[in-house]
Design a protein around this motif. Sequence first.
Motif, mmCIF file in Angstrom:
data_model
loop_
_atom_site.group_PDB
_atom_site.id
_atom_site.type_symbol
_atom_site.label_atom_id
_atom_site.label_comp_id
_atom_site.label_asym_id
_atom_site.label_seq_id
_atom_site.Cartn_x
_atom_site.Cartn_y
_atom_site.Cartn_z
ATOM 1 N N GLY A 82 13.954 6.351 -11.118
ATOM 2 C CA GLY A 82 13.809 6.632 -12.309
ATOM 3 C C GLY A 82 12.480 6.216 -13.140
ATOM 4 N N LEU A 83 12.566 6.501 -14.293
ATOM 5 C CA LEU A 83 11.309 6.108 -15.087
ATOM 6 C C LEU A 83 11.319 4.451 -15.354
ATOM 7 C CD1 LEU A 83 11.358 9.009 -17.787
ATOM 8 C CD2 LEU A 83 9.550 8.354 -16.090
ATOM 9 N N TRP A 84 12.427 3.721 -15.292
ATOM 10 C CA TRP A 84 12.621 2.602 -15.345
ATOM 11 C C TRP A 84 11.628 1.930 -14.306
ATOM 12 C CZ3 TRP A 84 18.605 2.291 -14.531
ATOM 13 C CH2 TRP A 84 19.239 2.449 -15.561
ATOM 14 N N HIS A 85 11.613 2.349 -12.897
ATOM 15 C CA HIS A 85 10.843 1.698 -11.797
ATOM 16 C C HIS A 85 9.435 2.299 -11.919
ATOM 17 C CE1 HIS A 85 14.939 0.704 -10.620
ATOM 18 N NE2 HIS A 85 14.524 -0.170 -9.974
ATOM 19 N N GLY A 108 0.862 -1.151 -0.040
ATOM 20 C CA GLY A 108 0.103 0.071 -0.086
ATOM 21 C C GLY A 108 0.756 1.347 0.119
ATOM 22 N N GLU A 109 2.373 1.319 0.257
ATOM 23 C CA GLU A 109 2.997 2.331 0.281
ATOM 24 C C GLU A 109 4.347 2.030 -0.597
ATOM 25 O OE1 GLU A 109 4.213 3.706 4.150
ATOM 26 O OE2 GLU A 109 2.284 3.498 4.931
ATOM 27 N N THR A 110 4.839 2.871 -1.200
ATOM 28 C CA THR A 110 6.082 2.788 -2.001
ATOM 29 C C THR A 110 7.032 2.344 -1.287
ATOM 30 O OG1 THR A 110 5.378 4.855 -3.245
ATOM 31 C CG2 THR A 110 7.342 3.898 -3.667
ATOM 32 N N ARG A 111 7.686 1.181 -1.528
ATOM 33 C CA ARG A 111 8.638 0.410 -1.119
ATOM 34 C C ARG A 111 9.913 0.248 -1.996
ATOM 35 N NH1 ARG A 111 7.044 0.278 4.693
ATOM 36 N NH2 ARG A 111 4.830 -0.391 4.515
ATOM 37 N N GLN A 112 11.120 1.084 -1.520
ATOM 38 C CA GLN A 112 12.122 0.930 -2.551
ATOM 39 C C GLN A 112 11.807 1.050 -3.877
ATOM 40 O OE1 GLN A 112 15.133 1.203 -1.858
ATOM 41 N NE2 GLN A 112 15.658 0.586 0.101
ATOM 42 N N SER A 113 11.198 2.270 -4.260
ATOM 43 C CA SER A 113 10.817 2.443 -5.866
ATOM 44 C C SER A 113 10.042 1.111 -6.513
ATOM 45 C CB SER A 113 12.163 2.528 -6.443
ATOM 46 O OG SER A 113 12.900 3.734 -5.848
ATOM 47 N N GLY A 114 9.297 0.643 -5.405
ATOM 48 C CA GLY A 114 8.424 -0.308 -6.190
ATOM 49 C C GLY A 114 8.908 -1.963 -6.455
ATOM 50 N N HIS A 115 10.024 -1.956 -5.758
ATOM 51 C CA HIS A 115 10.943 -3.512 -5.962
ATOM 52 C C HIS A 115 9.999 -4.682 -5.410
ATOM 53 C CE1 HIS A 115 14.617 -1.210 -7.115
ATOM 54 N NE2 HIS A 115 14.607 -2.063 -7.712
ATOM 55 N N ASN A 116 9.391 -4.114 -4.128
ATOM 56 C CA ASN A 116 8.515 -5.287 -3.654
ATOM 57 C C ASN A 116 7.471 -5.847 -4.430
ATOM 58 O OD1 ASN A 116 7.093 -2.730 -3.641
ATOM 59 N ND2 ASN A 116 5.775 -3.351 -1.798
ATOM 60 N N ILE A 117 6.676 -5.086 -5.188
ATOM 61 C CA ILE A 117 5.846 -5.767 -6.080
ATOM 62 C C ILE A 117 6.428 -6.180 -7.342
ATOM 63 C CG2 ILE A 117 5.261 -3.545 -6.946
ATOM 64 C CD1 ILE A 117 2.250 -4.473 -7.053
ATOM 65 N N ILE A 118 7.530 -5.638 -7.794
ATOM 66 C CA ILE A 118 7.964 -5.877 -9.027
ATOM 67 C C ILE A 118 8.451 -7.342 -8.864
ATOM 68 C CG2 ILE A 118 10.010 -5.344 -10.607
ATOM 69 C CD1 ILE A 118 9.662 -2.266 -9.866
ATOM 70 N N PHE A 119 9.447 -7.490 -7.816
ATOM 71 C CA PHE A 119 10.003 -8.849 -7.722
ATOM 72 C C PHE A 119 8.910 -9.974 -7.604
ATOM 73 C CE2 PHE A 119 14.074 -6.939 -5.712
ATOM 74 C CZ PHE A 119 14.544 -6.691 -6.770
ATOM 75 N N ALA A 120 7.900 -9.556 -6.684
ATOM 76 C CA ALA A 120 6.829 -10.530 -6.295
ATOM 77 C C ALA A 120 6.024 -10.954 -7.749
ATOM 78 C CB ALA A 120 5.906 -9.991 -5.110
#
Length: 316
Positions: free
Chosen positions: A207-210, A106-118
């Motif tokens: 960055g825009l990558w994330h 529900g909150e931004t975590r390390q530029s979205g890595h939590n949901i990107i990896f999962a």
Amino acid sequence: MIDFSFLKTGMNGLANAHKAGTMAGHLGAAVVAGYFFGEDHSGLPKEVFRGVEGELQRIIAGEESFWWNAKKAGVTPADLFQPLPKEEPRPETIGLIVEALQKNVGETRQSGHNIIFASLAVRALHDHPDFATPLAIAGVCRLTQGFNRAHAGRGYYGKEQGWQEGNQVKLTPDNNFPKYESLQQMVDVTLGELIDTAGVKKQGFGGLWHLVNHAAAITELHRFGYQEAAQQALPAHHQHIRLWRSLPDIQTEFGPVVKSEHDPREAIYWQQMLKRDEARLTHRIKTLYGFYTIRAFITNKNRRQMADDAFLYLMA
């Protein structure tokens, strides 16, 4: 196509990453993303696939292993990609990864890595349930749980203010940027941000990558049946956009943004000397997957061309 062995290797990397730390997930995630890019775009020239495979081999070899202290963690890049012990798969428990993600999505975590990896792990396990062993699922859950107390990332605010973590940044209310009402709106905003700011020199918050990969991850969770988690993730992406917009243009300090001359879907792109500094090795591959995932939401031909042109800045 990308050789199928890379998918299994990438999943091993994701499942073992928690042993080294959350950011070690970059390696396995990039390898999984590279495989799926090939699967989703199987009609591309074979030279493109061989080029991607070359980058995946570099990742597996540990060329971008600065994400953790291997000596302190006692985990090398080679250790990350070691096969998991054989077990009977339990695909009915894949949802445990999403349950772990819902604790921090529900909150931004390390530029979205939590949901990107999962989300990459969820797709791999759904598409190939024989990979969904208890150890694989438990490993990805532990990686995901590692983001529970993570901040939003860092941004560079110029020489005077320097780098600031997301929780240090005071975001002013923006009545012209209401909360997302749908996934399509989130994708539209993301692509608009890419088109408008790809040529602007900023640093931070991935960055825009994330921003692109964060959006793609949410759409993929939704596609694989986790609509509730996808909806819960929308405020975090909204916050991510606001943090990105708060960053100043630092071209006078660091110079202009470079743009690729070639489209990564063409063979010639992979025949040139690619830059691999600034974490480009893993992020080039993940963003190939992420961009073309959300590009599928574009229905207007002119806007698609604008997005494709802006994307070349991310592929330099």
